[in-house]
Design a protein around this motif. Sequence first.
Motif, mmCIF file in Angstrom:
data_model
loop_
_atom_site.group_PDB
_atom_site.id
_atom_site.type_symbol
_atom_site.label_atom_id
_atom_site.label_comp_id
_atom_site.label_asym_id
_atom_site.label_seq_id
_atom_site.Cartn_x
_atom_site.Cartn_y
_atom_site.Cartn_z
ATOM 1 N N LEU A 50 0.828 -1.216 0.000
ATOM 2 C CA LEU A 50 0.000 0.000 0.000
ATOM 3 C C LEU A 50 0.855 1.255 0.000
ATOM 4 O O LEU A 50 0.523 2.247 -0.660
ATOM 5 C CB LEU A 50 -0.957 -0.016 1.198
ATOM 6 N N TYR A 51 1.963 1.221 0.699
ATOM 7 C CA TYR A 51 2.886 2.351 0.702
ATOM 8 C C TYR A 51 3.451 2.577 -0.701
ATOM 9 O O TYR A 51 3.469 3.704 -1.205
ATOM 10 C CB TYR A 51 4.017 2.113 1.713
ATOM 11 N N VAL A 52 3.905 1.499 -1.340
ATOM 12 C CA VAL A 52 4.455 1.595 -2.696
ATOM 13 C C VAL A 52 3.391 2.149 -3.641
ATOM 14 O O VAL A 52 3.658 3.058 -4.434
ATOM 15 C CB VAL A 52 4.980 0.228 -3.187
ATOM 16 N N ALA A 53 2.177 1.603 -3.552
ATOM 17 C CA ALA A 53 1.100 2.054 -4.434
ATOM 18 C C ALA A 53 0.811 3.542 -4.247
ATOM 19 O O ALA A 53 0.638 4.279 -5.225
ATOM 20 C CB ALA A 53 -0.159 1.228 -4.182
ATOM 21 N N THR A 54 0.792 3.984 -3.017
ATOM 22 C CA THR A 54 0.534 5.397 -2.728
ATOM 23 C C THR A 54 1.643 6.286 -3.276
ATOM 24 O O THR A 54 1.387 7.324 -3.902
ATOM 25 C CB THR A 54 0.378 5.610 -1.208
ATOM 26 N N GLU A 55 2.886 5.896 -3.060
ATOM 27 C CA GLU A 55 4.012 6.706 -3.518
ATOM 28 C C GLU A 55 4.102 6.730 -5.050
ATOM 29 O O GLU A 55 4.408 7.780 -5.642
ATOM 30 C CB GLU A 55 5.317 6.205 -2.908
ATOM 31 N N VAL A 56 3.839 5.604 -5.685
ATOM 32 C CA VAL A 56 3.842 5.572 -7.157
ATOM 33 C C VAL A 56 2.735 6.469 -7.682
ATOM 34 O O VAL A 56 2.937 7.235 -8.620
ATOM 35 C CB VAL A 56 3.716 4.128 -7.686
ATOM 36 N N ARG A 57 1.566 6.411 -7.068
ATOM 37 C CA ARG A 57 0.450 7.256 -7.510
ATOM 38 C C ARG A 57 0.804 8.728 -7.372
ATOM 39 O O ARG A 57 0.512 9.536 -8.263
ATOM 40 C CB ARG A 57 -0.807 6.919 -6.693
ATOM 41 N N LYS A 58 1.426 9.110 -6.260
ATOM 42 C CA LYS A 58 1.851 10.504 -6.075
ATOM 43 C C LYS A 58 2.839 10.910 -7.161
ATOM 44 O O LYS A 58 2.756 12.017 -7.708
ATOM 45 C CB LYS A 58 2.505 10.693 -4.704
ATOM 46 N N HIS A 59 3.796 10.035 -7.450
ATOM 47 C CA HIS A 59 4.805 10.329 -8.470
ATOM 48 C C HIS A 59 4.161 10.518 -9.839
ATOM 49 O O HIS A 59 4.439 11.501 -10.536
ATOM 50 C CB HIS A 59 5.837 9.204 -8.520
ATOM 51 N N VAL A 60 3.306 9.585 -10.209
ATOM 52 C CA VAL A 60 2.656 9.654 -11.528
ATOM 53 C C VAL A 60 1.784 10.906 -11.616
ATOM 54 O O VAL A 60 1.805 11.614 -12.621
ATOM 55 C CB VAL A 60 1.851 8.371 -11.813
ATOM 56 N N GLN A 61 1.037 11.205 -10.558
ATOM 57 C CA GLN A 61 0.202 12.409 -10.579
ATOM 58 C C GLN A 61 1.066 13.659 -10.699
ATOM 59 O O GLN A 61 0.716 14.600 -11.419
ATOM 60 C CB GLN A 61 -0.685 12.492 -9.338
ATOM 61 N N GLY A 62 2.196 13.685 -10.012
ATOM 62 C CA GLY A 62 3.113 14.819 -10.134
ATOM 63 C C GLY A 62 3.616 14.998 -11.562
ATOM 64 O O GLY A 62 3.745 16.128 -12.048
ATOM 65 N N CYS A 63 3.869 13.887 -12.235
ATOM 66 C CA CYS A 63 4.293 13.952 -13.642
ATOM 67 C C CYS A 63 3.191 14.534 -14.516
ATOM 68 O O CYS A 63 3.451 15.382 -15.382
ATOM 69 C CB CYS A 63 4.700 12.569 -14.151
ATOM 70 N N PHE A 64 1.955 14.076 -14.300
ATOM 71 C CA PHE A 64 0.828 14.609 -15.065
ATOM 72 C C PHE A 64 0.626 16.095 -14.779
ATOM 73 O O PHE A 64 0.368 16.881 -15.695
ATOM 74 C CB PHE A 64 -0.463 13.857 -14.754
ATOM 75 N N ASP A 65 0.736 16.487 -13.525
ATOM 76 C CA ASP A 65 0.577 17.900 -13.163
ATOM 77 C C ASP A 65 1.621 18.757 -13.857
ATOM 78 O O ASP A 65 1.304 19.835 -14.389
ATOM 79 C CB ASP A 65 0.674 18.084 -11.648
ATOM 80 N N ARG A 66 2.854 18.285 -13.882
ATOM 81 C CA ARG A 66 3.931 19.044 -14.541
ATOM 82 C C ARG A 66 3.706 19.101 -16.048
ATOM 83 O O ARG A 66 3.894 20.151 -16.670
ATOM 84 C CB ARG A 66 5.290 18.410 -14.222
ATOM 85 N N GLU A 67 3.277 17.975 -16.629
ATOM 86 C CA GLU A 67 2.995 17.965 -18.062
ATOM 87 C C GLU A 67 1.903 18.982 -18.399
ATOM 88 O O GLU A 67 1.992 19.698 -19.393
ATOM 89 C CB GLU A 67 2.565 16.566 -18.503
ATOM 90 N N ARG A 68 0.885 19.053 -17.564
ATOM 91 C CA ARG A 68 -0.190 20.024 -17.790
ATOM 92 C C ARG A 68 0.344 21.449 -17.728
ATOM 93 O O ARG A 68 -0.004 22.287 -18.566
ATOM 94 C CB ARG A 68 -1.298 19.840 -16.759
ATOM 95 N N GLN A 69 1.199 21.735 -16.746
ATOM 96 C CA GLN A 69 1.795 23.074 -16.644
ATOM 97 C C GLN A 69 2.554 23.429 -17.918
ATOM 98 O O GLN A 69 2.451 24.548 -18.423
ATOM 99 C CB GLN A 69 2.751 23.156 -15.460
ATOM 100 N N ILE A 70 3.321 22.484 -18.414
ATOM 101 C CA ILE A 70 4.107 22.720 -19.630
ATOM 102 C C ILE A 70 3.185 22.922 -20.822
ATOM 103 O O ILE A 70 3.392 23.841 -21.636
ATOM 104 C CB ILE A 70 5.100 21.567 -19.872
ATOM 105 N N ASN A 71 2.145 22.101 -20.930
ATOM 106 C CA ASN A 71 1.207 22.264 -22.043
ATOM 107 C C ASN A 71 0.517 23.614 -22.010
ATOM 108 O O ASN A 71 0.334 24.250 -23.054
ATOM 109 C CB ASN A 71 0.163 21.145 -22.036
ATOM 110 N N LEU A 72 0.117 24.062 -20.814
ATOM 111 C CA LEU A 72 -0.508 25.377 -20.687
ATOM 112 C C LEU A 72 0.467 26.487 -21.067
ATOM 113 O O LEU A 72 0.084 27.458 -21.729
ATOM 114 C CB LEU A 72 -1.027 25.584 -19.264
ATOM 115 N N ALA A 73 1.726 26.347 -20.665
ATOM 116 C CA ALA A 73 2.731 27.353 -21.024
ATOM 117 C C ALA A 73 2.919 27.400 -22.535
ATOM 118 O O ALA A 73 3.052 28.485 -23.121
ATOM 119 C CB ALA A 73 4.053 27.052 -20.330
ATOM 120 N N ILE A 74 2.930 26.247 -23.167
ATOM 121 C CA ILE A 74 3.058 26.197 -24.634
ATOM 122 C C ILE A 74 1.855 26.856 -25.286
ATOM 123 O O ILE A 74 1.997 27.667 -26.206
ATOM 124 C CB ILE A 74 3.226 24.736 -25.112
ATOM 125 N N ASP A 75 0.659 26.527 -24.797
ATOM 126 C CA ASP A 75 -0.559 27.111 -25.366
ATOM 127 C C ASP A 75 -0.594 28.625 -25.193
ATOM 128 O O ASP A 75 -1.085 29.344 -26.075
ATOM 129 C CB ASP A 75 -1.806 26.500 -24.711
#
Length: 85
Positions: A50-75
């Motif tokens: 459960l710890y691994v699953a939670t930490e992986v989810r946080k990491h993946v969500q952080g990647c998506f959040d950063r990708e969104r920031q970059i996409n908005l900056a490009i737009d």
Amino acid sequence: MLPNGIAVKTDRESQALITSAALSAITDPSYTCTWKATNGWVTLMGKDVLYVATEVRKHVQGCFDRERQINLAIDDASTLDELRK
């Protein structure tokens, strides 16, 4: 790498395997599994899964959040210089 020294993959296939193991850990508190981490085999207790699953989810969500920031900056940019900031 997780604080306990376990390094796991976070690709989509690995996320599915982690989610499956986490579901097993939720439904059976005594669940344990042998996991092929990137730095070798480990035995994980349910709470570890459960710890691994939670930490992986946080990491993946952080990647998506950063990708969104970059996409908005490009737009929002109208010149290459604006993107270089």
